[in-house]
Every structure is written in C-alpha cells, then in structure tokens.
Design a protein around this motif. Structure first.
Motif, short mmCIF file in Angstrom:
data_model
loop_
_atom_site.label_atom_id
_atom_site.label_comp_id
_atom_site.label_asym_id
_atom_site.label_seq_id
_atom_site.Cartn_x
_atom_site.Cartn_y
_atom_site.Cartn_z
N GLN A 162 0.85 -1.18 0.00
CA GLN A 162 0.00 0.00 0.00
C GLN A 162 0.89 1.24 0.00
O GLN A 162 1.88 1.30 0.76
CB GLN A 162 -0.93 0.02 1.22
N ARG A 163 0.55 2.20 -0.82
CA ARG A 163 1.33 3.43 -0.86
C ARG A 163 1.26 4.13 0.51
O ARG A 163 0.20 4.19 1.13
CB ARG A 163 0.80 4.38 -1.93
N GLY A 217 -12.69 3.14 -10.18
CA GLY A 217 -11.32 3.52 -10.50
C GLY A 217 -11.21 4.12 -11.89
O GLY A 217 -11.84 3.66 -12.83
N GLU A 251 -7.94 4.75 -13.07
CA GLU A 251 -6.68 4.20 -13.52
C GLU A 251 -6.50 2.83 -12.87
O GLU A 251 -7.16 2.51 -11.86
CB GLU A 251 -5.51 5.13 -13.14
N ASP A 307 -4.44 1.72 -10.86
CA ASP A 307 -3.94 1.68 -9.50
C ASP A 307 -4.61 2.72 -8.61
O ASP A 307 -4.01 3.24 -7.69
CB ASP A 307 -2.42 1.90 -9.49
N ASN A 308 -5.88 3.06 -8.88
CA ASN A 308 -6.55 4.00 -8.00
C ASN A 308 -8.01 3.64 -7.84
O ASN A 308 -8.55 2.79 -8.54
CB ASN A 308 -6.36 5.45 -8.47
N ILE A 316 -9.45 10.68 -4.45
CA ILE A 316 -8.78 9.62 -5.20
C ILE A 316 -7.86 8.86 -4.26
O ILE A 316 -6.97 9.45 -3.63
CB ILE A 316 -7.98 10.20 -6.38
N SER A 372 -4.94 6.34 -4.13
CA SER A 372 -3.88 5.85 -5.01
C SER A 372 -3.28 4.57 -4.46
O SER A 372 -3.42 4.25 -3.28
CB SER A 372 -2.80 6.91 -5.18
N GLY A 373 -2.57 3.86 -5.32
CA GLY A 373 -1.84 2.67 -4.91
C GLY A 373 -2.70 1.46 -4.65
O GLY A 373 -2.31 0.58 -3.88
N THR A 374 -3.86 1.37 -5.25
CA THR A 374 -4.72 0.20 -5.05
C THR A 374 -4.34 -0.91 -6.01
O THR A 374 -3.80 -0.64 -7.09
CB THR A 374 -6.19 0.58 -5.28
N SER A 425 -11.72 -0.81 -7.63
CA SER A 425 -10.57 -0.05 -8.11
C SER A 425 -10.50 -0.16 -9.63
O SER A 425 -11.24 -0.92 -10.26
CB SER A 425 -9.28 -0.56 -7.46
N PHE A 456 1.51 0.00 -10.23
CA PHE A 456 1.88 1.37 -9.92
C PHE A 456 2.70 1.97 -11.03
O PHE A 456 3.44 1.29 -11.72
CB PHE A 456 2.68 1.43 -8.61
#
Length: 1299
Positions: free
Chosen positions: A181-182, A752, A754, A756-757, A802, A804-806, A835, A1298
């Motif tokens: 996870q970010r 989502g 993207e 990864d979000n 948003i 991120s990093g999903t 996501s 990512f």
C-alpha cells in the motif's frame, strides 16, 4: 544531454525531414506522373536518435526511404562501414534499409551498443539518417547495505534516503509498506524529486518498521525493492514514564515537552543555488522544509510574475512546475517556508539555454535546366548554433565541385543548373546542447510537356454563368499554354477570357455561342502536346409564375402556383417546403405538377411556403407567406391573474419552525385556488428563490418547517385558473441556529479511473443542508473481505477523493459521512465499488472459422481466463475484413467490420459476407477499460454465389430485321462467370407478349447482333449472367426494329439510337430498407405525365396496391412495408391505358432487434389487461352476492343434494378455494407461494442459446442461425454480467499496477 554532432570525412547524420515540393517548378500530385519522374532519395522513417532497447528482444533499427529509381541502403557503425553480410545475427529487410538484430536466438544486446547511421542512395544523390545511438536498458539490483533503525524524538525532522540503483532509463520511485500500500503523503510527509522521503516533523503514528522504497524500471517492466527501514518515534509521555520508573519520588525528573521550531530547509541547502534548463522542457524547482508546526511553502519570481497558464504546483506546493520554458523564464525564483515561529527562504537562479531549433529548414527544390534557385537553412539556439553543409552525405568542402553551386553561410545559391546538378544536401545546425540536421534535395528535370486533363472532357454550364475549362499540365522547363476554339480556330485572346497559371481557361460570362470544342496546347523546348474539351451551354431554369402571399380564413382552401421553364435536356425536380422544412405528412396537402393545394386550412398551416426547382446544373426558388385568420371573437368577461399578496408577517419563531401570515390580493374574477410559498437563503444562495410549500386558497397562514443555519426570507404567490400572480414583497429575514448535519451525501460511488486507484465520488450537500459552518466530509474505505479496519480521511467541501496505490480491479467498501463545526451526521451506509480496470492481458486462443455459405460464416474461440481480463468482462469483439475478391484479384480499401458479442460468448456468426472472396479476422476480449490484444489473423474464403445483374444493357443500330445488343459484365460477379442467358419476345400494339426465345452466350462476349427479326416490331429482352452456382438477377430492356423506306416511321434524332414507338418507363430500380423502399425510374414519352406506383407481395394473388406520385418526379418512397418481405413493383402513367413498366422484385431488410417492442409496454395491451382484471372482479362480486343468499335458488339445492365428492368445497373461513392437486407433480399449490418472497420471478438460463450473435452496431440471429438484423442495426442493451473475480491479486500484480 544532447551532444554536438561530429561530421566524419565521408558522411554526416541528419534529422528525418519529410518536406513538400515547393520551388520554381510545381509538380502536380498525380500518382502516375510521380511514378515516372526521377527523384533523389528521401528518408521517410528512422529510429530515434537516443534508442534504448530491451535486451531480451530483437533490436530493430528502422531506416525507410523513397526515390526514383528505388534507393539502395548501407550502414556505418561507430563511424566505419558496417558489413551486414559478415554478421549472422544481423539482417536487412527486403526493399528496405531496416536492420534486425536477432537477440532472441543467441545474440547479446550489449555487443551491439554503438552509433549507427543509414545511407539511402540512387543515381540522383544520397540521403542519410540521424546518428542512432543504441543502448540496452538496465535495471540493476540494489546494493547490499545494513540499515540501522531510526530513533527520532517526537517533533524532530527526518529524511529517509532511497538512493536507487542507476538504471537506463532512470527508474520511477515510490514508497510503500509490506502490504504493498502506498504510504500516505501530506504537507508534513512527502517524497522529494530525488526519491527521498522527508518528514517536516515526526509524530508517534510515524512509528513503523516497513518504510520500503521501490524503483520501477518501466522499460524492462521490473521493480526493485530496498531493504525495509525502521522508524521509532519517542513521545515525551512515554519518555517521562521511563524516567519515573527508575527514579525515587524525591528525585526531580521529566523530559522537556515537544518544542515548536521555526522552519529549516531540508533541500536545497544553503541560501542560493543555480539551475540550467533547456528551452521547451519542463522546469522543476523543489523546496522541502522542516519545522513545527509544519511549514507552508510559497513561491515567487523576483522582479516578475510566474507565467500564467504554464505554472503548476505539485507535492503540496513544495514543487514549482513550469512547462514549455523559454528564455524569458530565466531569473531568480524564491521559495519561502513559513510557520507561526518564523520563515526561511532560498533563491534558485534559473538559466534557460536552448538546443538548436529551426527558423527556416531547407526544403526540396525542383528546377529545370538553366534555372536558378536557393536552399536556405536558418536555426536559432542559446548559444547561437553553427551551420555546416554536406552534399550527398559528404562535407561540402571536400565534395565534388559543381560550378552551378555557391555556398554563402546558411544559404546555397544555384545558377544555371544542369541535370548533373541533382543531389541531396544536408544542413547541420549544432551547439553544445544538441544538433539539428535536415535533408533537402535539388532535382533537375528535363521533361517534355504532358497534359493531365482527360481528353474530350465534357463541361456543361448555365448560360450567363462562368465556365472553367481545365488543362492540367506538367513539363520541365515549364510549358507555355495556349487555347484555341474549334479544330482550326485562332488563338484565344482578349478581355472576354481569363487565363490562369494552372492552365485553366475561364469564360466569365458564357453565352450560347460559347459552346463548342476548345483545344489546349502545351509546349516547351522539348516538345508540344494538345488536348480537346467540349463545352455545352444550357438555358437557365426559371420560375415564370411564382407563389403569391395569401390570407385565408380558418377551414378554407388555398393554392400556391409554381410554373417553371427549363432547358429541354435537363430534368427538373420540384420540392415544396414549409418554413424551410418538409411538408407535413398530411393528406390535406396536395402537390400537383405546378401547384400546392392545402385543404381545410388550420392555424398550424400558417407560415412561409417555398417552391424549389433543382436540376443537375442550377437551382431556383420562390416563397410566399400564408396567413390564417379567424372571425373576431364575441366580447367576454375579462379574467386575469390575481394580484400579489401583501403584508407578510413572521410569528412563533422556533429553531425548526415558524408561522407566516399574509393578506391576499384581488382575485380578478377568478377565485384563488392555492398559495405558493417560496424562500430565499441569503446566507448560502442570495437572490435565488426556492419552493417551500403551498396551501389552499382559503388559507392566509402557514406553519413552515425550517433547517438549521439558514437566513430565511419568504414570499407568497397567488394562483387561479388564469395563472400565477407576481411574487409578494419579501418578508423580514430570520436566521436559524447551527446544528450538526442531518443527512449524508447521496449517490456515493467508487470507480477507478486508472489501474492503481479508486475514485470515490458523491453529490455534495447543498448550502442549507450543511446545517452549520465548516462543512467537510469523512471519506472511508477498505478492501472488501481483506481489510478489517477502515482507512479514513477528512476532506473539504468537494465531491471527489482519489485513493492511489490500489491493486487492479478489486472490490472496496466505501462510505462518506458529512460533518461540520458542530459534529457528524448519522452513520452513513456502505456501498461497494471497484478499483480501476486495466486492459486485458491476453488474446482469445484457438480461433476457428466454419464457412456456412457464400455470405455467412461461424467463428469459434476459447475464452480467456477471467484473471487476465482485469476488469468487468464486457464481451468479445470480432474484427473481420475483406482482403480481396477471388474473381477479380484486385485489392481495394480495407474496411474493417466489427461484431460485438456480449458476455462470455465463445462463438458468433459473421453476416453479410461477399461471395468468392478472401477474408481475415481476429478476436479481442473487451472490458470496461477497453480492448485486449488481438488474436493472430485467421484467413478464410467464401464459396461462389450467383452474380449480380449485368451492369448495363444497350440496344443500338436498329435495322429492318436486326438489333445490336451490348452489355457490361456484372458489378459483383461473385464467382467465375460461365455464360450469359438472353431471352426475348415480341410485344404487339396491345402490349401482349409473344413466344419467348432463349439464347446462351459465352461469358467472354460483350455484344451480339440479333438477326431475322420482324420489322417495325417492339421486342422485350431479359438478360442475366451465370456462375457455376446459378443464374443472377436479370436486367430488362425494350427496343424496336425500324420500317423500310416506304414506312412512315423514322428515327427522330441521331443515328443508331432506338426511338420509342410508345411511351416507355424503363430501368425501374429499388433501394430497400427495413420498412420503406425508394423507387426510381426513367421515362420516355410525352411531357407532363402523371405517374403512379403499384406494388404487392411477391408470389401473392392479392390485388396490386396503388400510390399516386406527386408532380412529375421520377422517384417515390413506399412506406409502411413489412421487414424481411419480398415485394413486386411496377410504375405506370395516368391517362395512357395499359401503359406500365416491367415488374421489379425487391426485398426489405430484416427487422432490427433495437426496434422490437416489449408488448408489456404497449398501451393496447395494458388496456386489455385492465379490462380482463375488471371483468374478473365483477364476476367475483356476483359470485360472492349469490353465495350469501344461501339456498334461495334451485341450483344451490341441487348442489347440496348431489355434491360431487371429486370437487373440493370453498373454505368457509376465508372464502378461498381448497387445495388443488397438480396432475404433473402431485404437489399441492400452497397458499401464499405463488411468487417468491422478494416478488421476483427467475428467468430460465440457457448457455448455448443462439438468440443473438451480435450486439451493439452488429446483427443478430434466430435460434436456427438465420440472420434477423442488419449489420449496422442496434440492439437493446442487455444487463451487464456480474463480477466473477474471486481472488485477490498477487503482490507482484500489485506492484506492477503502480506507475
């Protein structure tokens, strides 16, 4: 950084420069001409200057060029000749200069690092490519290092260094934890441009052991991970507890509390620094500060303003980003970090340099022998670039001398060039930051004149209009153009003609005597050529009696006239418009030959009526206005809207309610029915009035409900049958107290954008719904079935957040709660989101095609694994296209068709194929993000079919006993033609048909002379073509043999043309759609014929249906036809007894699924069901009444006396019928079990149904495979299938998501 290009002794590099030919001599864009002209080489495609390749894949170094004759190619490597034949791993593509280095079969990419250059050469010169620097990408591992834990006191600053390995290209850096996870970033914690993680001040929650820096190398799609870094934050409370446990009560102990600190810059260091950036690049300046409280960063430019529209702030304003920088952006930029204890600043001196860029790039030059010309090469940069020239890849100083050439700095001057002066010149502009290099050729041509305009081209114009006669030409030297009229006429001169530079002759005002033959002559010193064109002058079309302004009373009749005069050789069409639109589809509008009549005029017929007359050469129109009037109305009582209420008063003020009273205004002869109360919120939406409530017209007070934190004003509007009054004057204002929100945002979604979000959106509360100041939202999310704890963040009054990093496409639980300064709203409900999706990874496999017939094929494929779909499976798309016709062997423009199959289908039908053709197809899987990769192209062929009708049938050269027939082959042969069949029979004066004669004709014939015919006799001919499959549709024609010298019948005009003895309608053609068909025909006979169209179902014995054609048009639209039905049609003329055309047969298109109507939504069906329900209710009431009468009628007595034991009695307790045993399963029908408890009825599923083969813009089929939809038809959208993902993605997938 770009380097200055070095010029070897033999060759030099150049930038790809595709340039157009602009010079003293223009070359027309005629493909045939361009193929014949000699031309030096031109580089059309090449690899980039800095070419980083994947070391695991073959290296392809592109070099493509064109020229006449085709150029040959050679290469240098590191400045010396590269002998391709001596390296088994290197091949050059045929007819190309592109190199392929075979790495996948044992070669090593590192062995082929270097600088490559391509040369394309023919007899007219040599063009060279850029210096292409080949370097394999690198993604090295992190160096081993022992990381000590970081022990930090609460409030201190901290920097976690990443120090990624040096890769090619540089990696993308991001920080994550062990769960992939970010790590959340903020104004306090953020990542710098160098990848380090900066803490302005640490907090106890920063304690963790899994700060991990990742480096992603996109070129090789690999991720390298640094050893986890441990951070332990010691808070003052825990430190005091530790000291207290080791000291006695009498000791003085205690650590110092957390001390606030003024800002200190962590990066950059010092008070000043410098930065150099190149023109056109993105300038990134960074300032990251430590301090407590967390400092805020602000940017300014000393002595100027930050450029508008190009300035952006990133990383919580710690990074200043200016795009597309120029020299004007040079200067001092100051960042200021400030908190409550002070500030600190840093000045960055920015200098913008520039690699060379073009001002005037050299362009190709085409000259004639003896002409002059120049090549100009001008570039700018900082510092100023130097200019050098090469000829055919060799520095011009050592190139072979050319007396016609003189170099003057950035210009080459050519004087009195000859054919040997043709060459390719290179211009090199370079400075310390890079170089530009462009090719430009000088092509000296000596060509005799050529005229490109087709011979005997016919021009038709209207009298008194301009006439433009083309004479497109080419030659070198440039030819002189002269025009003559007639075969032996004199040269044209004078003011009545305009001679254009491109050879066109313009006659500004063409008269009748301008008609005739015109000759264009082009000559130069190498030759002369001429061409003839024909000019015909036509009489203009005129409306000699125009429609006039009309005033008509309602329900009357009106007529507009439109009488025209036109050239006898032009066929006019007359169209009537109302208010510039089509006439209403109303039988009251009657369109005659030269008039429009409107019966039973109504108010909606008021407007402007326009008569438009069109021919192929001109168009005229005339308009008139129709005004519909009525008799004056009788006097009546005047009714009006009520006057507004007045004297508004507020009483009984409470937190959530108030009482409003008012005095009504005059009702103006129409009683007031109700009052509408509106409110204004001066605090949130001043000047905007909203609906509050309404009360009966007899009330003058209303108790109003209020919301917290609203500054109310009220007004009242009175309503009667005539309308609404003007609003009353506003009441006094009343401000309610604040409270926590009563409700949460609506329409919460998690989708989502993207891979990864997760984008969480909601509809924000309106101003008065906030219930108090400081409206914010608490956004919470957690991964479904994976996370136990919610992750939450409080955001401002926005509508989106948003995450991120999903991982890619996993389900999340999402909720959004409103809060303000007074507290939270009630706990919100949760929604399920996903996501972001990513494109599918693999293509469908095992694609197979089964050809069913000449126009239909079935395609099968294996489904892709659901894990590789990486999103909602939408279905599959089949792309298919025709490669070529097997009968003609000619290629055409490839038009790809697409069929979409929803859901997890593994087969589909391909309709509308052309017989005897070669096709290709591929299959792709589709999700919500888009399409996956295509499967390998599959080739299949369709068998032969029957041909279309011959393209034309002409009958010429009539004599006493013979006719000559000429025909064209079918437009669509659909196979190999085997023969033609001609059938013909005589027609007598009563239009009766004689005996039928049939002739078989070889397929290679295109004409036939029929002899031994009867003189002065009309014959009808039927003509079609055959393939091995069968006969195609036929074309019909009629013709007449002529009389002898003693006869009275002669051809009226021309020689060799068949004249009509009787009026004739021929070439009836149809263009059918789903429910209508466009019928057109050609007419020969007396003018002003009134036509009609008769039609019926083909093969039916029903009477013909007749439609009258308005005016003298030669087309008509049949409407209301049944889809998928064959019809017969013929055209006739009124007043000519028995005069009709031959029959034609057409078939309407199949019904499209998008137009199928659900019977349950039809008004007649709903009405029928209501009537049945009402009838059942009446019968039940009658039965209930009679039952309550007991035994007062004989039938009751008989029933009691002769009770049938097989009949179950009606239950006395509830009036329901007893249980009934089902004959099939012997299970009783239980009361209350007629439908499921959720009031839904489940539909039977069928996995192998052939109900639909294609959706979207594609067709569909019945269960038997028959096609029931047009290729372009649309189908109603089916519900999307549910998410079938059952596994969480692996850590590797998570990392790869990512960017």
């Amino acid at each position: 950084m770009m380097k200055k290009m070095s010029i070897p002794t033999s060759k030099a590099s150049l930038v790809l420069f595709l340039c157009q030919i602009i010079s003293a001599l223009d070359v027309p864009l005629d493909s045939k001409l361009l193929e014949e002209l000699s031309q030096p080489p031109t580089i059309t495609q090449q690899s980039p200057k800095d070419y980083i390749v994947d070391p695991r894949e073959n290296i392809v170094i592109q070099c493509e060029a064109k020229g006449k004759p085709p150029p040959s190619f050679s290469w240098t490597r590191n400045g010396t000749h590269f002998d391709i034949d001596k390296d088994a791993q290197v091949t050059m593509k045929p007819n190309s200069g592109t190199l392929v280095v075979n790495i996948m079969n044992g070669g090593k990419a590192e062995a082929y690092e270097g600088v490559y250059q391509c040369t394309a050469r023919n007899e007219r010169g040599a063009a060279i490519s850029n210096n292409i620097v080949i370097r394999p990408s690198r993604s090295p591992l992190w160096t081993k290092e022992k990381l000590e834990p970081n022990h930090v006191r609460e409030g201190d600053s901290l920097v976690l260094h990443c120090r990624p390995p040096v890769g090619l290209p540089p990696p993308i850096i991001f920080w994550m934890d062990n769960a992939f996870q970010r790590l959340p970033q903020s104004e306090r914690v953020s990542q710098g441009l160098n990848g380090d993680l900066y803490f302005a001040n640490v907090q106890p929650e920063d304690t963790r052991e899994d700060y991990i820096c990742y480096a992603r190398f996109n070129h090789t799609q690999t991720i390298q991970q640094k050893q986890p870094i441990s951070v332990k934050v010691f808070s003052m409370d825990s430190l005091n507890d530790t000291i207290a446990a080791n000291l006695s009560d009498t000791d003085i102990y205690g650590a110092k509390p957390v001390t606030e600190r003024p800002p200190v810059l962590l990066t950059p260091t010092g008070s000043t620094s410098t930065k150099v950036e190149l023109r056109g690049n993105v300038l990134l300046l960074e300032c990251i500060a430590a301090g407590l409280p967390t400092p805020v960063i602000r940017w300014i430019k000393e002595g100027g303003e930050l450029p508008a529209n190009r300035t952006f702030f990133e990383n919580f304003k710690k990074t200043l980003k200016i795009i597309d920088v120029s020299e004007a952006d040079s200067g001092n930029y100051k960042c200021i970090a400030r908190n409550t204890l002070g500030s600190v600043h840093h000045v960055i001196s920015v200098t913008v340099k520039a690699a060379p860029y073009w001002i005037t790039a050299p362009r190709n030059l085409v000259l004639s022998p003896g002409e002059d010309g120049t090549l100009i090469c001008r570039a700018n940069g900082n510092p100023k670039p130097s200019i050098s020239w090469l000829a055919n890849g060799v520095p011009i100083a050592i190139a072979p001398e050319d007396p016609s050439r003189k170099v003057d700095g950035d210009t080459i001057i050519f004087s009195h060039v000859q054919e040997r002066s043709s060459a390719v010149y290179q211009c090199n502009a370079s400075n310390e930051y890079g170089y530009l290099l462009a090719n430009a050729f000088v092509n000296v041509l000596a060509e005799p004149p050529r005229i490109l305009t087709p011979a005997n081209k016919l021009y038709q114009v209207i009298a008194d209009s301009p006439a433009l006669l083309d004479c497109a030409y080419f030659g070198s030297p440039k030819p002189e153009i002269e025009w003559f009229k007639g075969v032996k006429g004199s040269i044209l001169r004078g003011n009545e003609y305009v001679f254009h530079d491109n050879g066109t002759l313009e006659i500004p005002v063409a008269q009748k005597d301008s008609a005739g033959t015109y000759t264009c002559v082009a000559r130069n010193e190498l030759g002369k050529i001429q061409n003839e064109v024909q000019l015909e002058i036509k009489d203009p079309t005129m409306i000699i009696k125009q429609p006039e302004y009309k005033v008509i009373q309602r329900y009357g009749q009106v007529s507009f006239e439109c009488i025209i005069k036109h050239d006898s050789t032009l066929l006019p069409t007359v169209i009537w418009l109302k208010d510039n639109d089509e006439l209403p589809d109303d039988e009251r509008f009657l369109v005659g030959k030269d008039n429009l009549t409107i019966m039973n005029v109504t108010d909606k017929d008021d407007g402007t009526y326009t008569c438009i007359v069109n021919t192929t050469l001109d168009s005229v129109s005339a308009s008139a206005v129709l005004t519909v009037v009525a008799a004056p109305p009788t006097p009546a009582i005047i009714y009006a809207r009520p006057n507004p209420p007045f004297d508004l008063e507020l009483t009984g003020q409470l937190e959530r309610s108030i009482e409003l009273s008012w005095i009504p205004g005059d009702e103006n002869n129409s009683p007031i029915t109700n009052f509408v109360i509106e409110y204004e919120d001066a605090l949130h939406e001043p000047g905007v009035w909203h609906y509050q409530t309404e009360v009966s017209g007899t009330q003058t007070t209303a108790q109003l409900k209020l919301s917290p934190y609203v500054n109310y004003s009220f007004r009242v509007i009175a309503v009667n049958k005539i309308g609404r009054s003007q609003p009353s004057e506003p009441s006094e204002q009343y401000l309610t107290k604040s409270a926590s929100p009563d409700e949460n945002p609506a329409n919460v979604q998690g989708i989502g954008s993207e891979p990864d979000n997760l984008v969480i959106t909601w509809e924000p509360l309106k101003g008065f719904q906030s219930n108090g100041p400081g409206l914010q939202y608490k956004v919470s999310w957690r991964q479904k079935d994976v996370d136990d704890e919610w992750t939450s963040v409080i955001v401002a009054n926005v509508s989106k957040y948003i995450v991120s990093g999903t991982p890619t496409f996993v389900p999340y639980e999402v909720k959004v709660q409103a809060l303000n300064d007074l507290g939270y709203a009630p706990e919100p409900s949760e929604v399920i989101g996903h996501s972001g999706e990513d494109l599918p990874m693999v293509a469908p496999g095992n694609v197979q095609v089964h050809v069913i017939n000449s126009t239909l094929a079935k395609v099968h494929w294996d489904p892709v694994p659901l894990k590789t779909v990486r999103g909602h499976l939408q279905g599959y798309k089949v792309y298919y296209w025709k490669v070529q016709s097997l009968s003609r062997r000619s290629r055409r423009h490839v038009e790809k068709k697409i069929l979409t199959f929803r859901g997890n289908k593994t087969f589909g039908m391909l309709p509308g194929l052309e017989p005897y053709s070669s096709y290709k197809l591929n299959v792709r899987v589709v999700n919500g993000k888009g399409e996956g990769p295509a499967s390998p192209d599959k080739v299949f062929k369709t068998p032969e079919g029957v041909p279309s009708s011959p393209s034309f049938l002409k009958i010429t050269n009539p004599t006493l006993d013979s006719l000559t027939l000429e025909w064209g082959s079918p437009t669509h042969p659909n196979g190999v033609l085997t023969s033609y069949t001609l059938k013909f029979q005589p027609i007598n004066n009563t239009h009766e048909l004689g005996p039928l004669v049939e002739i078989r004709i070889p397929a290679n014939e295109s004409s036939l002379i029929l002899k031994n015919l009867n003189y002065s006799t009309r014959y009808k001919f039927y003509f079609n073509a055959q393939t091995s499959v069968g006969s195609g549709s036929q074309i019909t024609e009629e013709a007449v043999t002529i009389m002898d010298e003693a006869g009275i019948l002669r051809p009226a005009v021309g020689v060799g043309k068949v004249q009509s003895l009787y009026p004739r309608i021929r070439n009836v053609t149809t263009a059918a759609a789903e429910t209508y068909a466009n019928i057109s025909w050609e007419y020969e006979g007396p003018d002003h014929a009134n036509f009609y169209v008769e039609y019926g179902v083909a093969g039916s014995k029903e009477d013909w249906k007749k439609e009258i054609v308005n005016g003298s048009r030669s087309f008509f639209v049949l409407k209301g036809l049944t889809p998928g039905t064959a019809y017969k049609v013929r055209v006739g003329a009124e007043g000519l007894s028995g005069f009709r055309s031959s029959e034609d047969v057409f078939e309407t298109g199949p019904a499209m699924a998008s137009r199928q109507v659900d019977i349950a939504t039809q008004g007649w069906f709903i009405g029928l069901m209501c009537a049945v329900a009402l009838l059942i209710l009446i019968l039940l009431i009658v039965c209930f009444i009679r039952r309550n009468k007991g035994g007062k009628y004989p039938v009751k007595e008989k029933e009691d006396a002769h009770a049938d034991p097989e009949i179950q009695p009606m239950k006395e307790d509830d009036g329901t019928f007893g249980e009934y045993s089902d004959a099939e399963d012997h299970k009783p029908l239980k009361k209350g079990s007629r439908t499921p408890s959720d009031r839904t009825v489940k539909k039977e599923d069928s996995d192998d149904s052939l109900v639909d083969y294609g959706e979207g813009v594609n067709g569909q089929f019945n269960e038997d495979g028959s096609f029931i939809g047009q290729y372009s038809g649309k189908k109603e959208k089916e519900p999307a299938e549910g998410n079938e993902s059952s596994e969480a993605p692996s850590p590797v997938n998570a990392m790869n998501s990512f960017v």
